[in-house]
Write a protein that holds these residues in place. Structure first.
Motif, short mmCIF file in Angstrom:
data_model
loop_
_atom_site.label_atom_id
_atom_site.label_comp_id
_atom_site.label_asym_id
_atom_site.label_seq_id
_atom_site.Cartn_x
_atom_site.Cartn_y
_atom_site.Cartn_z
N ALA A 52 46.83 -34.81 -33.40
CA ALA A 52 46.71 -36.18 -33.94
C ALA A 52 45.89 -37.06 -32.65
O ALA A 52 45.21 -37.67 -32.73
N GLN A 53 46.63 -36.55 -31.53
CA GLN A 53 45.97 -37.23 -30.19
C GLN A 53 44.62 -36.68 -30.27
O GLN A 53 43.55 -37.42 -29.65
N ALA A 54 44.21 -35.37 -30.28
CA ALA A 54 42.81 -35.07 -30.21
C ALA A 54 41.98 -35.46 -31.43
O ALA A 54 40.85 -36.08 -31.06
N GLN A 55 42.44 -36.08 -32.47
CA GLN A 55 41.72 -36.64 -33.85
C GLN A 55 41.27 -37.88 -33.20
O GLN A 55 40.10 -38.51 -33.52
N ARG A 56 42.49 -38.49 -32.54
CA ARG A 56 42.15 -40.00 -32.18
C ARG A 56 41.33 -40.11 -31.14
O ARG A 56 40.26 -40.74 -31.09
N ARG A 57 41.21 -39.13 -30.21
CA ARG A 57 40.24 -38.94 -29.20
C ARG A 57 39.04 -38.87 -29.85
O ARG A 57 37.88 -39.33 -29.30
N ARG A 58 38.70 -37.83 -30.61
CA ARG A 58 37.40 -37.62 -31.31
C ARG A 58 36.91 -38.71 -32.18
O ARG A 58 35.72 -39.20 -32.09
N ASP A 59 37.66 -39.38 -32.83
CA ASP A 59 37.35 -40.81 -33.36
C ASP A 59 37.22 -41.69 -32.50
O ASP A 59 35.97 -42.71 -32.58
N LEU A 60 37.78 -41.88 -31.29
CA LEU A 60 37.40 -42.89 -30.35
C LEU A 60 36.10 -42.66 -29.71
O LEU A 60 35.02 -43.48 -29.32
N GLU A 61 35.68 -41.33 -29.39
CA GLU A 61 34.50 -40.96 -28.78
C GLU A 61 33.56 -41.08 -29.97
O GLU A 61 32.23 -41.43 -29.56
N ALA A 62 33.70 -40.90 -31.35
CA ALA A 62 32.73 -41.10 -32.48
C ALA A 62 32.29 -42.76 -32.23
O ALA A 62 31.07 -43.24 -32.52
N GLU A 63 33.41 -43.54 -32.21
CA GLU A 63 33.29 -44.96 -32.24
C GLU A 63 32.57 -45.17 -30.86
O GLU A 63 31.54 -46.29 -30.92
N LEU A 64 32.76 -44.75 -29.85
CA LEU A 64 32.04 -45.06 -28.58
C LEU A 64 30.53 -44.63 -28.56
O LEU A 64 29.79 -45.55 -28.36
N ARG A 65 30.42 -43.65 -29.34
CA ARG A 65 29.00 -43.39 -29.49
C ARG A 65 28.30 -44.26 -30.25
O ARG A 65 26.92 -44.81 -30.18
N ASP A 66 29.11 -44.56 -31.50
CA ASP A 66 28.31 -45.64 -32.44
C ASP A 66 28.10 -46.83 -31.57
O ASP A 66 27.20 -47.57 -31.65
N SER A 68 27.72 -47.32 -28.43
CA SER A 68 26.39 -47.04 -27.45
C SER A 68 25.32 -46.93 -28.04
O SER A 68 24.48 -47.70 -27.50
N ASN A 69 25.27 -46.35 -29.33
CA ASN A 69 24.09 -46.33 -30.12
C ASN A 69 23.72 -47.84 -30.52
O ASN A 69 22.53 -48.40 -30.40
N GLN A 70 24.74 -48.62 -31.05
CA GLN A 70 24.53 -50.16 -31.32
C GLN A 70 23.92 -50.77 -30.21
O GLN A 70 23.08 -51.69 -30.25
N VAL A 71 24.80 -50.59 -29.12
CA VAL A 71 24.17 -51.52 -27.84
C VAL A 71 22.83 -50.97 -27.37
O VAL A 71 22.13 -51.87 -26.75
N ALA A 72 22.50 -49.51 -27.70
CA ALA A 72 21.09 -49.24 -27.19
C ALA A 72 20.16 -49.91 -28.15
O ALA A 72 19.14 -50.44 -27.86
N ALA A 73 20.45 -50.01 -29.21
CA ALA A 73 19.68 -50.51 -30.28
C ALA A 73 19.40 -51.99 -30.09
O ALA A 73 18.38 -52.56 -30.31
N LEU A 74 20.76 -52.76 -29.67
CA LEU A 74 20.40 -54.17 -29.38
C LEU A 74 19.64 -54.29 -28.06
O LEU A 74 18.91 -55.30 -28.34
N GLY A 75 19.66 -53.38 -27.12
CA GLY A 75 18.92 -53.33 -26.11
C GLY A 75 17.36 -53.40 -26.35
O GLY A 75 16.55 -53.99 -25.82
N ARG A 76 17.10 -52.48 -27.10
CA ARG A 76 15.67 -52.20 -27.50
C ARG A 76 15.22 -53.43 -28.37
O ARG A 76 13.99 -53.94 -28.32
N SER A 77 16.28 -53.93 -29.19
CA SER A 77 15.59 -55.06 -30.03
C SER A 77 15.56 -56.40 -29.04
O SER A 77 14.56 -57.10 -29.24
N LEU A 78 16.56 -56.43 -28.02
CA LEU A 78 16.33 -57.54 -26.97
C LEU A 78 14.87 -57.44 -26.49
O LEU A 78 14.33 -58.52 -26.16
N ALA A 79 14.66 -56.04 -25.90
CA ALA A 79 13.54 -55.81 -25.15
C ALA A 79 12.17 -56.13 -25.93
O ALA A 79 11.17 -56.73 -25.40
#
Length: 197
Positions: A52-66, A68-79
Protein backbone atom coordinates in the motif's frame (compact mmCIF):
# COMPACT_ATOMS: atom_id res chain seq x y z
CA UNK A 1 -6.82 4.48 -8.76
CA UNK A 2 -6.84 2.42 -11.93
CA UNK A 3 -3.10 2.04 -11.53
CA UNK A 4 -3.52 0.67 -7.99
CA UNK A 5 -6.01 -1.96 -9.04
CA UNK A 6 -3.84 -3.16 -11.90
CA UNK A 7 -0.77 -3.38 -9.75
CA UNK A 8 -2.71 -5.22 -7.00
CA UNK A 9 -3.42 -8.16 -9.35
CA UNK A 10 0.25 -8.92 -9.90
CA UNK A 11 2.24 -11.51 -7.98
CA UNK A 12 3.53 -10.93 -4.50
CA UNK A 13 7.17 -11.21 -5.37
CA UNK A 14 6.82 -9.03 -8.52
CA UNK A 15 5.10 -6.29 -6.58
CA UNK A 16 7.63 -6.44 -3.78
CA UNK A 17 10.45 -6.30 -6.27
CA UNK A 18 8.97 -3.16 -7.81
CA UNK A 19 8.64 -1.53 -4.40
CA UNK A 20 12.21 -2.50 -3.56
CA UNK A 21 13.42 -0.99 -6.83
CA UNK A 22 11.68 2.30 -5.87
CA UNK A 23 13.25 2.40 -2.39
CA UNK A 24 16.84 1.64 -3.43
CA UNK A 25 19.34 -1.19 -3.29
CA UNK A 26 19.84 -1.14 0.54
CA UNK A 27 16.14 -1.52 1.24
CA UNK A 28 15.90 -4.31 -1.33
CA UNK A 29 18.58 -6.27 0.46
CA UNK A 30 16.87 -5.98 3.87
CA UNK A 31 13.50 -6.98 2.44
CA UNK A 32 15.08 -10.01 0.81
CA UNK A 33 16.46 -11.15 4.16
CA UNK A 34 13.04 -10.74 5.78
CA UNK A 35 11.43 -12.76 3.01
CA UNK A 36 13.80 -15.62 3.59
CA UNK A 37 13.48 -15.49 7.40
CA UNK A 38 9.67 -15.24 7.87
CA UNK A 39 7.07 -17.90 7.19
CA UNK A 40 4.58 -17.44 4.35
CA UNK A 41 1.67 -16.10 6.45
CA UNK A 42 3.99 -13.62 8.19
CA UNK A 43 5.41 -12.49 4.86
CA UNK A 44 1.91 -11.85 3.53
CA UNK A 45 1.04 -9.77 6.60
CA UNK A 46 4.29 -7.84 6.31
CA UNK A 47 3.89 -7.14 2.57
CA UNK A 48 0.37 -5.73 2.72
CA UNK A 49 1.24 -2.31 4.28
CA UNK A 50 4.44 -2.13 2.27
CA UNK A 51 2.49 -2.71 -0.94
CA UNK A 52 0.00 0.00 0.00
CA UNK A 53 2.85 2.36 0.89
CA UNK A 54 4.63 1.62 -2.39
CA UNK A 55 1.40 2.12 -4.31
CA UNK A 56 0.81 5.45 -2.59
CA UNK A 57 4.38 6.44 -3.37
CA UNK A 58 3.87 5.58 -7.03
CA UNK A 59 0.60 7.47 -7.08
CA UNK A 60 2.29 10.48 -5.49
CA UNK A 61 5.14 10.25 -7.95
CA UNK A 62 2.65 10.07 -10.84
CA UNK A 63 0.78 13.08 -9.46
CA UNK A 64 4.12 14.86 -8.99
CA UNK A 65 5.04 14.12 -12.59
CA UNK A 66 1.62 15.35 -13.73
CA UNK A 67 2.03 18.49 -11.65
CA UNK A 68 5.57 18.97 -13.00
CA UNK A 69 4.25 18.57 -16.54
CA UNK A 70 1.47 21.03 -15.78
CA UNK A 71 3.97 23.49 -14.28
CA UNK A 72 6.24 23.09 -17.32
CA UNK A 73 3.26 23.59 -19.64
CA UNK A 74 2.22 26.65 -17.67
CA UNK A 75 5.80 27.91 -17.85
CA UNK A 76 5.86 27.46 -21.61
CA UNK A 77 2.47 29.10 -21.92
CA UNK A 78 3.67 31.97 -19.74
CA UNK A 79 6.79 32.33 -21.87
CA UNK A 80 4.62 32.35 -25.00
CA UNK A 81 2.33 34.93 -23.42
CA UNK A 82 5.35 37.02 -22.48
CA UNK A 83 6.66 36.69 -26.02
CA UNK A 84 3.31 37.69 -27.42
CA UNK A 85 3.12 40.55 -24.94
CA UNK A 86 6.58 41.72 -25.99
CA UNK A 87 5.63 41.35 -29.64
CA UNK A 88 2.35 43.18 -29.11
CA UNK A 89 4.16 45.80 -27.05
CA UNK A 90 6.67 46.26 -29.87
CA UNK A 91 3.87 46.43 -32.41
CA UNK A 92 2.03 48.90 -30.19
CA UNK A 93 5.18 50.98 -29.85
CA UNK A 94 5.72 50.86 -33.60
CA UNK A 95 2.08 51.85 -34.11
CA UNK A 96 2.47 54.72 -31.64
CA UNK A 97 5.59 55.85 -33.49
CA UNK A 98 3.76 55.59 -36.80
CA UNK A 99 0.82 57.55 -35.40
CA UNK A 100 3.20 60.16 -33.99
CA UNK A 101 4.94 60.43 -37.35
CA UNK A 102 1.62 60.73 -39.14
CA UNK A 103 0.49 63.42 -36.69
CA UNK A 104 3.77 65.27 -37.22
CA UNK A 105 3.32 65.05 -41.00
CA UNK A 106 -0.27 66.24 -40.69
CA UNK A 107 0.89 69.13 -38.52
CA UNK A 108 3.56 70.02 -41.06
CA UNK A 109 1.03 69.82 -43.89
CA UNK A 110 -1.37 72.07 -41.94
CA UNK A 111 1.39 74.60 -41.33
CA UNK A 112 2.38 74.47 -44.99
CA UNK A 113 -1.28 74.95 -45.95
CA UNK A 114 -1.52 77.95 -43.61
CA UNK A 115 1.62 79.46 -45.15
CA UNK A 116 0.26 78.83 -48.65
CA UNK A 117 -3.07 80.45 -47.67
CA UNK A 118 -1.21 83.46 -46.28
CA UNK A 119 0.84 83.79 -49.47
CA UNK A 120 -2.34 83.43 -51.54
CA UNK A 121 -4.01 86.15 -49.47
CA UNK A 122 -1.02 88.43 -49.97
CA UNK A 123 -1.00 87.71 -53.69
CA UNK A 124 -4.72 88.41 -53.88
CA UNK A 125 -4.21 91.71 -52.07
CA UNK A 126 -1.35 92.54 -54.42
CA UNK A 127 -3.54 91.54 -57.36
CA UNK A 128 -6.34 93.82 -56.11
CA UNK A 129 -3.83 96.66 -55.77
CA UNK A 130 -2.48 96.04 -59.26
CA UNK A 131 -6.03 95.87 -60.62
CA UNK A 132 -6.87 99.17 -58.94
CA UNK A 133 -3.71 100.71 -60.40
CA UNK A 134 -4.61 99.32 -63.81
CA UNK A 135 -8.11 100.73 -63.59
CA UNK A 136 -6.69 104.08 -62.54
CA UNK A 137 -4.24 103.96 -65.43
CA UNK A 138 -7.05 103.06 -67.81
CA UNK A 139 -9.15 105.93 -66.48
CA UNK A 140 -6.18 108.28 -66.78
CA UNK A 141 -5.52 107.08 -70.31
CA UNK A 142 -9.18 107.50 -71.19
CA UNK A 143 -9.06 111.03 -69.75
CA UNK A 144 -5.85 111.77 -71.62
CA UNK A 145 -7.37 110.42 -74.83
CA UNK A 146 -10.45 112.58 -74.28
CA UNK A 147 -8.31 115.62 -73.63
CA UNK A 148 -6.21 114.79 -76.68
CA UNK A 149 -9.35 114.50 -78.79
CA UNK A 150 -10.58 117.83 -77.45
CA UNK A 151 -7.21 119.42 -78.17
CA UNK A 152 -7.25 117.93 -81.67
CA UNK A 153 -10.73 119.32 -82.22
CA UNK A 154 -9.60 122.76 -81.06
CA UNK A 155 -6.53 122.54 -83.28
CA UNK A 156 -8.60 121.60 -86.28
CA UNK A 157 -11.02 124.44 -85.51
CA UNK A 158 -8.15 126.90 -85.24
CA UNK A 159 -6.62 125.61 -88.46
CA UNK A 160 -9.96 126.11 -90.11
CA UNK A 161 -10.16 129.63 -88.76
CA UNK A 162 -6.59 130.27 -89.87
CA UNK A 163 -7.40 128.96 -93.31
CA UNK A 164 -10.40 131.24 -93.46
CA UNK A 165 -8.22 134.15 -92.41
CA UNK A 166 -5.65 133.21 -95.05
CA UNK A 167 -8.37 133.06 -97.65
CA UNK A 168 -9.72 136.40 -96.43
CA UNK A 169 -6.23 137.95 -96.61
CA UNK A 170 -5.71 136.51 -100.06
CA UNK A 171 -9.06 137.83 -101.19
CA UNK A 172 -8.29 141.22 -99.66
CA UNK A 173 -4.96 141.27 -101.44
CA UNK A 174 -6.62 140.40 -104.73
CA UNK A 175 -9.24 143.06 -104.14
CA UNK A 176 -6.58 145.65 -103.33
CA UNK A 177 -4.59 144.76 -106.44
CA UNK A 178 -7.71 145.00 -108.56
CA UNK A 179 -8.55 148.33 -106.96
CA UNK A 180 -5.06 149.59 -107.61
CA UNK A 181 -5.20 148.32 -111.19
CA UNK A 182 -8.56 149.99 -111.73
CA UNK A 183 -7.21 153.18 -110.23
CA UNK A 184 -4.20 153.10 -112.49
CA UNK A 185 -6.38 152.37 -115.47
CA UNK A 186 -8.69 155.22 -114.62
CA UNK A 187 -5.78 157.54 -114.07
CA UNK A 188 -4.35 156.59 -117.40
CA UNK A 189 -7.60 157.30 -119.20
CA UNK A 190 -8.13 160.66 -117.57
CA UNK A 191 -6.72 163.67 -119.62
CA UNK A 192 -3.82 165.37 -118.16
CA UNK A 193 -4.10 169.10 -117.54
CA UNK A 194 -1.92 171.30 -119.69
CA UNK A 195 1.29 172.26 -118.18
CA UNK A 196 1.82 176.03 -117.71
CA UNK A 197 4.23 177.61 -120.05
Amino acid sequence: MGTTGTRGTTGTRGTTGTADEGTGKATGGVVGEVWRALPVWAMVDECTPRLAQAQRRRDLEAELRDLSNQVAALGRSLAQERGRSLTEGGALRALELAVGGAQARVGGACRARDRACERLRQQQEAGHSLWAELEAARAARAGAELRAQEAESRRQAREAELEQLRQAVTAAQHARRRAEQERDDMAARMPRPPSPT
